[in-house]
Design a protein around this motif. Structure first.
Motif, PDB file in Angstrom:
ATOM      1  N   ARG A 832       0.713  -1.249  -0.165  1.00  0.00           N
ATOM      2  CA  ARG A 832       0.060   0.020   0.014  1.00  0.00           C
ATOM      3  C   ARG A 832       0.840   1.228   0.009  1.00  0.00           C
ATOM      4  N   ASP A 833       1.708   1.109   0.864  1.00  0.00           N
ATOM      5  CA  ASP A 833       2.782   2.515   0.908  1.00  0.00           C
ATOM      6  C   ASP A 833       3.295   2.613  -0.448  1.00  0.00           C
ATOM      7  N   ILE A 834       4.058   1.571  -1.106  1.00  0.00           N
ATOM      8  CA  ILE A 834       4.578   1.821  -2.488  1.00  0.00           C
ATOM      9  C   ILE A 834       3.599   2.357  -3.349  1.00  0.00           C
ATOM     10  N   SER A 835       2.296   1.731  -3.397  1.00  0.00           N
ATOM     11  CA  SER A 835       1.323   1.889  -4.534  1.00  0.00           C
ATOM     12  C   SER A 835       1.023   3.413  -4.199  1.00  0.00           C
ATOM     13  N   GLU A 836       0.624   3.783  -3.051  1.00  0.00           N
ATOM     14  CA  GLU A 836       0.327   5.345  -3.017  1.00  0.00           C
ATOM     15  C   GLU A 836       1.588   6.260  -3.580  1.00  0.00           C
ATOM     16  N   LYS A 837       2.627   5.839  -3.290  1.00  0.00           N
ATOM     17  CA  LYS A 837       3.743   6.821  -4.022  1.00  0.00           C
ATOM     18  C   LYS A 837       3.827   6.539  -5.481  1.00  0.00           C
ATOM     19  N   VAL A 838       3.451   5.438  -5.987  1.00  0.00           N
ATOM     20  CA  VAL A 838       3.632   5.180  -7.532  1.00  0.00           C
ATOM     21  C   VAL A 838       2.452   6.085  -8.013  1.00  0.00           C
ATOM     22  N   VAL A 839       1.162   5.966  -7.662  1.00  0.00           N
ATOM     23  CA  VAL A 839       0.036   7.017  -7.912  1.00  0.00           C
ATOM     24  C   VAL A 839       0.392   8.305  -7.951  1.00  0.00           C
ATOM     25  N   ALA A 840       0.686   8.948  -6.902  1.00  0.00           N
ATOM     26  CA  ALA A 840       1.204  10.277  -6.606  1.00  0.00           C
ATOM     27  C   ALA A 840       2.138  10.963  -7.799  1.00  0.00           C
ATOM     28  N   GLY A 841       3.172   9.851  -7.777  1.00  0.00           N
ATOM     29  CA  GLY A 841       4.422  10.107  -8.646  1.00  0.00           C
ATOM     30  C   GLY A 841       3.849  10.377 -10.187  1.00  0.00           C
ATOM     31  N   TYR A 842       3.133   9.336 -10.608  1.00  0.00           N
ATOM     32  CA  TYR A 842       2.591   9.383 -11.907  1.00  0.00           C
ATOM     33  C   TYR A 842       1.511  10.639 -12.222  1.00  0.00           C
ATOM     34  N   VAL A 843       0.882  11.054 -11.388  1.00  0.00           N
ATOM     35  CA  VAL A 843      -0.024  12.222 -11.202  1.00  0.00           C
ATOM     36  C   VAL A 843       0.972  13.431 -11.344  1.00  0.00           C
ATOM     37  N   ARG A 857      -4.018   2.839 -10.223  1.00  0.00           N
ATOM     38  CA  ARG A 857      -4.958   3.232  -9.413  1.00  0.00           C
ATOM     39  C   ARG A 857      -6.015   2.137  -9.318  1.00  0.00           C
ATOM     40  N   ALA A 858      -5.976   1.317 -10.617  1.00  0.00           N
ATOM     41  CA  ALA A 858      -6.668  -0.106 -10.700  1.00  0.00           C
ATOM     42  C   ALA A 858      -5.916  -0.797  -9.770  1.00  0.00           C
ATOM     43  N   ASN A 859      -4.584  -0.767  -9.627  1.00  0.00           N
ATOM     44  CA  ASN A 859      -3.791  -1.761  -8.745  1.00  0.00           C
ATOM     45  C   ASN A 859      -4.038  -1.295  -7.472  1.00  0.00           C
ATOM     46  N   HIS A 860      -4.189  -0.197  -7.064  1.00  0.00           N
ATOM     47  CA  HIS A 860      -4.310   0.223  -5.626  1.00  0.00           C
ATOM     48  C   HIS A 860      -5.675  -0.327  -5.267  1.00  0.00           C
ATOM     49  N   ALA A 861      -6.413  -0.205  -6.117  1.00  0.00           N
ATOM     50  CA  ALA A 861      -7.757  -0.708  -5.689  1.00  0.00           C
ATOM     51  C   ALA A 861      -8.028  -2.133  -5.073  1.00  0.00           C
ATOM     52  N   LEU A 862      -7.255  -2.955  -5.747  1.00  0.00           N
ATOM     53  CA  LEU A 862      -6.821  -4.181  -5.264  1.00  0.00           C
ATOM     54  C   LEU A 862      -6.394  -4.344  -3.898  1.00  0.00           C
ATOM     55  N   GLY A 868      -9.839  -4.980   3.174  1.00  0.00           N
ATOM     56  CA  GLY A 868     -11.152  -4.693   3.615  1.00  0.00           C
ATOM     57  C   GLY A 868     -12.147  -3.622   3.281  1.00  0.00           C
ATOM     58  N   GLU A 869     -11.460  -2.625   2.654  1.00  0.00           N
ATOM     59  CA  GLU A 869     -12.036  -1.223   2.148  1.00  0.00           C
ATOM     60  C   GLU A 869     -12.802  -1.411   0.839  1.00  0.00           C
ATOM     61  N   ARG A 870     -13.750  -2.309   0.973  1.00  0.00           N
ATOM     62  CA  ARG A 870     -14.478  -2.618  -0.373  1.00  0.00           C
ATOM     63  C   ARG A 870     -15.080  -1.581  -1.138  1.00  0.00           C
ATOM     64  N   ASP A 871     -15.924  -0.667  -0.454  1.00  0.00           N
ATOM     65  CA  ASP A 871     -16.624   0.317  -1.081  1.00  0.00           C
ATOM     66  C   ASP A 871     -15.532   1.110  -1.680  1.00  0.00           C
ATOM     67  N   HIS A 872     -14.726   1.735  -1.012  1.00  0.00           N
ATOM     68  CA  HIS A 872     -13.717   2.328  -1.644  1.00  0.00           C
ATOM     69  C   HIS A 872     -13.106   1.905  -2.643  1.00  0.00           C
ATOM     70  N   ALA A 873     -12.596   0.800  -2.850  1.00  0.00           N
ATOM     71  CA  ALA A 873     -11.866  -0.100  -3.553  1.00  0.00           C
ATOM     72  C   ALA A 873     -12.678   0.003  -5.025  1.00  0.00           C
ATOM     73  N   HIS A 874     -14.184  -0.539  -4.636  1.00  0.00           N
ATOM     74  CA  HIS A 874     -15.017  -0.362  -5.737  1.00  0.00           C
ATOM     75  C   HIS A 874     -15.198   1.015  -6.416  1.00  0.00           C
ATOM     76  N   THR A 875     -15.302   2.110  -5.715  1.00  0.00           N
ATOM     77  CA  THR A 875     -15.365   3.382  -6.528  1.00  0.00           C
ATOM     78  C   THR A 875     -13.970   3.730  -7.153  1.00  0.00           C
ATOM     79  N   LEU A 876     -13.014   3.317  -6.521  1.00  0.00           N
ATOM     80  CA  LEU A 876     -11.733   3.726  -7.249  1.00  0.00           C
ATOM     81  C   LEU A 876     -11.705   2.717  -8.799  1.00  0.00           C
ATOM     82  N   LEU A 877     -12.090   1.537  -8.391  1.00  0.00           N
ATOM     83  CA  LEU A 877     -11.534   0.878  -9.829  1.00  0.00           C
ATOM     84  C   LEU A 877     -12.684   1.019 -10.680  1.00  0.00           C
ATOM     85  N   GLU A 878     -13.890   1.439 -10.586  1.00  0.00           N
ATOM     86  CA  GLU A 878     -14.863   1.928 -11.455  1.00  0.00           C
ATOM     87  C   GLU A 878     -14.331   3.246 -12.224  1.00  0.00           C
TER      88      GLU A 878
END
Length: 997
Positions: A832-843, A857-862, A868-878
């Motif tokens: 999660r820590d790495i993924s957050e940095k990657v998304v922010a870096g690409y933005v 961001r699709a990777n981060h949703a997984l 357990g953050e299903r709703d957040h994951a679903h919104t981000l993935l859509e």
């Protein structure tokens, strides 16, 4: 005769006190080792009598020790103080002759010693081997010389000091005037000896001119006999450090090819393993920027000694030893050895005036000894200033330093004026190691008259060098002949303080003349082929000098060509930041000097844009390349080769910006134009074909990309060579296409071999090597070799962060892979820590609309789903699915893969109908785009079976699952991880992988 002296006694509990000068510590250690093996108790006592204490009293103090006093006689022993031979003769007659049985001696020098040393009846250990030296030592002390039985746990003895290490290179000559610093030497020695394996790193740090290099050199000579390998490396520039370290390979007997990267890798691996030698000492001299080279500091059983002005080495697992200026006692002792005519009081005055700075003391005392000027007159000059008719010294320096240098340079001008010319010439190279061989290799007609005589007259050259060495202005590098100390050799070493002050001011006529000579010398040294990895060491040597020779102000075509080749080398070797700095300065200078439309300015734009693109500045490079394309098309027409080159760069920029259709159109047109102009087999045509293949891959057209890259690879193997960097690059592309098509075994086989060759040819830290190893890790992962992939993902990311930085496009690409691997097989928090940095870096780099942002961001949703953050994951993935659909279309493999993940989240949030409809749609599109048995299509079929089960349509679910499992087994194998996982009804997922552009 020595043998008739009173014996120490039979082997047993006897004591011998060894009195030795600090310079001879190695002899003392070896002697103690030989005696202790025979049961003798040994006390080692360094001889350094205070100058204010009469010599006779200091000698009598030795007799207070237990047992016999064994003196190790050398010229060093008698120079401490310093004391005259008359003083020594008087003291020896009074103290030793009165009690000769308390003293014994061994002699380790051939230099003339005070005559009264004969009273010591010293055993001569010079010019004999270790066994004979031991026999003579024992005879002198009256000990039995019978061979000792080998103990069961025989430990290796201390190396005989006259035996040099098996490998010895780069070490400066020993400074025969070295004074003091005993506590610092001992502190460094203890720190290295007490360190555990892999942690033996000590940094000598302090201000310029304080004597760090001299201290390191003295350490080597004092303790070098304890090592099998001693290797000295200039470390002020990363590229030069890598080159010099690689030169150790043949000295270690390592079987490597000629490629620079292969030799560097072999050396680092050999040092790490301690094979063939575990006792090694590596000295990194002038490592003032630890962030540039700390990742290249070898680990292993040996020791590393660093000299640096930068205390930040403490942050890189190094023990710090601060090197201050001399204390006053050391200053006085040093000055009196350098200038024996001065009294202790005068030496103290001089030291006070020069603030105890060793470099300045060395240079000043040297010529002051040859002058009839009194110390008081000299100090008055320092305080009052003089007419600086040789050089106007910068106010950047302390007043004492300014005036002292003016005095010294006036002295040189009066005695050997050629030496001043040589100094000025050297000031147009970078400080440190100066390759004067480049000057001497120039044709005589290329040199001005005053320099031609200097370069071509060996006697005049040697006289100038000798004078500069006498005053410690320069030193000859270690590879010079020891016999012919004034030989021209290959390089001089000039301290940065000396370099800075010499280069501040000189007559403008001389400045222009000398700088042009250096520029032409550098241009003549240009190998001319920056794409050839075998020539990179030559470019690594040349590039640091470009700034100092102010090459960007030259209108010489040869010099301009050198600049362009160096930029190309920096791009290919991964020296991006340094290349960007040079490119930016060159753009500014050449526009002003040559004009916007000069042909070389277009060349410069191309190389500069490549470097900017390598660090992810796609918007900036698009502006540069689009302006070039528009101008060149209007001025020269669409078929102009420079226009085609600029258009190729523009296509790369568009790929970086995610505008893949535009890039494809341009790349297709460029390839057609090159084929028409140059034919199919020209390297530029092959480069265009390679770029078109990249555009195809980014659009998800993997089969077409594979066909193009296979043809490019085969042609490059024929036309270039198998180990050419472009051939190796094509191997990465072809293996990537194989992997994306699901041909994991073929991809793994090719990439495994290619990664090994990359390491050998280009070095482990080259960006292209990192790409090769990253693709290998992905091949291993997709093939089920997850343990190997885990180690390689981590290693590649760590190296990329060190070498390129966390914000580099390659680093972010590697981090994305590390994150999705960690999500499934390692640490979800780290993922999660790495993924957050990657998304922010690409933005930050690419903007919100780029497909890489949506994909990561699709990777981060997984990850959010897994915690357990299903709703957040679903919104981000859509949202990611919608963004990918807009960016690359609904049939792109990225969109299809993201849809498989989105269907899983729809199930989790209670929408199974929508999930089943989505996977059904994905199957239809994936079969059309990728084929029925592509891994992504198979994943969609397995996912659809799960969705049908969720709808209680078990009959259709079983049918879809059975067919998919059969195709998985036939395609990937019964035991492949994907097949096994699907058979266990684990729902598949898809990982977004950022691609090379």
């Amino acid at each position: 005769m020595p043998g008739t002296r009173k014996q120490v006694g039979a082997t047993g509990a006897q004591t011998v006190t060894i009195s030795f000068a600090g310079f001879n510590r190695a002899w003392a250690a070896w002697t103690a080792d030989r005696l202790e093996r025979r049961g003798v108790t040994v006390v080692q006592q360094r001889w350094d009598p205070p100058v204010e204490v009469p010599l006779e009293e200091s000698l009598r103090d030795l007799t207070l020790s237990r047992g016999r006093v064994l003196v190790i006689l050398s010229d060093w022993y008698f120079q401490l103080g310093p004391r005259s031979h008359e003083e020594w003769n008087r003291a020896l007659r009074e103290v030793v002759a009165a009690d000769p049985d308390r003293f014994a001696a061994v002699c380790v020098t051939t230099s003339a010693l005070p005559g009264a040393t004969s009273v010591l009846a010293a055993a001569d250990l010079t010019n004999v081997g270790a066994d004979e030296a031991e026999r003579r030592l024992l005879v002198r002390l009256g000990l039995p010389t019978d061979p000792l039985p080998e103990p069961v746990d025989a430990r290796p003895g201390i190396r005989y000091p006259a035996d040099t290490p098996e490998v010895w290179g780069g070490v400066p000559r020993r400074n025969t005037r070295f004074t003091g610093r005993e506590e610092l030497l001992s502190k460094a020695y203890r720190a290295l000896q007490d360190a555990g394996p892999g942690a033996g790193v000590v940094t000598l740090h302090g201000m310029s001119g304080v004597g760090k290099t001299q201290l390191a050199a003295e350490y080597v000579y004092r303790f070098g006999s304890e090592y099998d390998v001693v290797w000295w490396v200039p470390a002020d520039r990363r590229a030069l450090y890598r080159q010099k370290l690689a030169e150790l390979a043949p000295e270690l007997g390592l079987s490597t090819g000629a490629e620079y990267g292969e030799r560097l890798r072999a050396v680092r691996d050999a040092l790490r393993r301690g094979e063939p030698h575990s006792h090694w000492l590596l000295v990194l001299d002038g490592a003032d920027e630890p962030e540039h080279i700390w990742d290249l500091v070898p680990t292993g059983p040996g020791h590393v000694l660093i000299t640096s002005r930068n205390p930040e080495w403490s942050e890189h697992n190094s023990n710090l030893v601060e090197v201050p200026v001399y204390d006053r006692e050391e200053s006085v002792a040093f000055i009196r050895r350098r200038a024996p005519r001065l009294t202790p009081a005068e030496a103290d005055q001089l030291a006070d005036a020069l603030e105890d700075l060793p470099l300045l003391l060395d240079q000043t005392a040297g010529w002051l000894n040859d002058s009839d000027m009194s110390v008081q007159e000299y100090i008055e000059l320092l305080e009052g200033g003089i007419d600086q008719d040789v050089v106007k010294v910068s106010a950047d320096f302390p007043l004492a330093f300014q005036t002292a240098w003016s005095i010294l340079l006036n002295k040189l001008k009066d005695t050997v004026p050629e030496s001043v010319d040589l100094l000025r010439l050297c000031s147009f190279f970078a400080p440190g190691s100066i390759p004067v061989r480049l000057l001497k290799e120039m044709p005589p007609g290329e040199l001005p008259e005053q320099l031609s005589g200097l370069m071509n007259d060996p006697l005049l050259w040697n006289r100038a060098i000798g004078q500069l060495r006498q005053y410690s202005v320069v030193r000859l590098e270690s590879h010079e002949s020891v016999v012919d100390e004034a030989s021209s050799g290959e390089s001089l070493y000039m301290h940065r303080m000396v370099h800075q002050i010499i280069g501040k001011d000189m007559p403008e006529r001389d400045r222009q003349e000398f700088i042009n000579v250096v520029r032409r010398a550098l241009a003549a040294a240009d190998p001319g082929r920056p794409t050839d990895t075998r020539l990179w060491p030559a470019y690594a040597e040349i590039t640091p000098h470009l700034k100092w020779a102010d090459v960007l102000r030259s209108t010489d075509p040869g010099v301009q060509g050198l600049v362009l080749n160096c930029l190309r080398y920096m791009y290919l070797s991964g020296e991006y930041r340094a290349g960007i700095k040079l490119g930016a300065r060159a753009m500014e200078a050449w526009r002003e000097l040559l004009g916007e439309d000069y042909s070389r300015v277009w060349d410069l734009r191309y190389h500069y844009a490549n470097l900017l693109r390598a660090v992810g500045d796609y918007a900036g490079t698009e502006a540069i390349e689009r302006a070039a394309v528009d101008h060149l098309r209007a001025e020269r027409g669409p078929q102009d080769l420079e226009h085609l080159r600029a258009a190729s760069g523009l296509a790369a920029d568009l790929r970086g910006l995610g505008r893949y259709d535009e890039a494809l159109n341009i790349s297709s047109w460029i390839l057609g134009a090159y084929r028409e102009l140059l034919g199919d087999q020209d390297s530029r045509t092959l480069n265009a074909q390679n770029n078109l293949g990249t555009s195809m891959r980014l659009l998800g057209r993997y089969e077409e990309a594979l066909e193009l890259n296979q043809r490019t690879l085969e042609a490059r193997r024929r036309l270039l060579r198998p180990r050419h960097s472009w051939t190796l690059y094509s191997e990465i592309n072809y293996a990537t296409d194989l992997r994306l098509l699901g041909r994991y075994g073929d991809a793994l086989s090719l990439q495994n071999q290619s990664a090994r060759v990359h390491r050998l040819v280009m070095g482990s830290d080259n960006p292209q090597t990192l790409r090769a190893e990253h693709n290998l890790a992905l091949c291993q992962y997709r093939s089920g070799e997850r343990a190997k992939a885990a180690a390689l993902f981590t290693r590649v990311l760590e190296r990329s962060e060190r070498v390129l930085g966390e914000d580099d496009p390659l680093t972010m690409m590697f981090a994305a892979s590390q994150s999705f691997f960690a999500r499934e097989h390692a640490d979800i928090d780290r993922a999660r820590d790495i993924s957050e940095k990657v998304v922010a870096g690409y933005v930050d780099m690419l903007g919100e609309e780029h497909p890489y942002v949506a994909g990561t961001r699709a990777n981060h949703a997984l990850i959010l789903r897994n915690v357990g953050e299903r709703d957040h994951a679903h919104t981000l993935l859509e949202e990611a699915l919608a963004d990918l659909t807009r960016a690359v279309g609904e049939n792109h493999p990225w969109t299809l893969g993201c849809s498989i993940n989105a269907s899983a989240l729809r199930n989790l949030v209670g929408d199974p109908e929508s999930a089943a409809a989505l996977t059904d749609s994905v199957i239809t599109r994936a079969v059309e785009v990728l084929g029925r048995t592509h891994p992504l299509t198979l994943s969609a079929r397995i996912a659809h079976a799960a969705d049908l089960r969720g709808l209680r349509d078990l009959q259709r679910a079983d049918k879809v699952e059975t067919e998919a499992l059969g195709d998985l087994a036939a395609t990937l194998g019964e035991q492949h991880v994907h097949t096994v996982s699907a058979r266990s009804r684990n729902r598949p997922y898809w990982d977004f992988e950022p691609q090379m552009i």
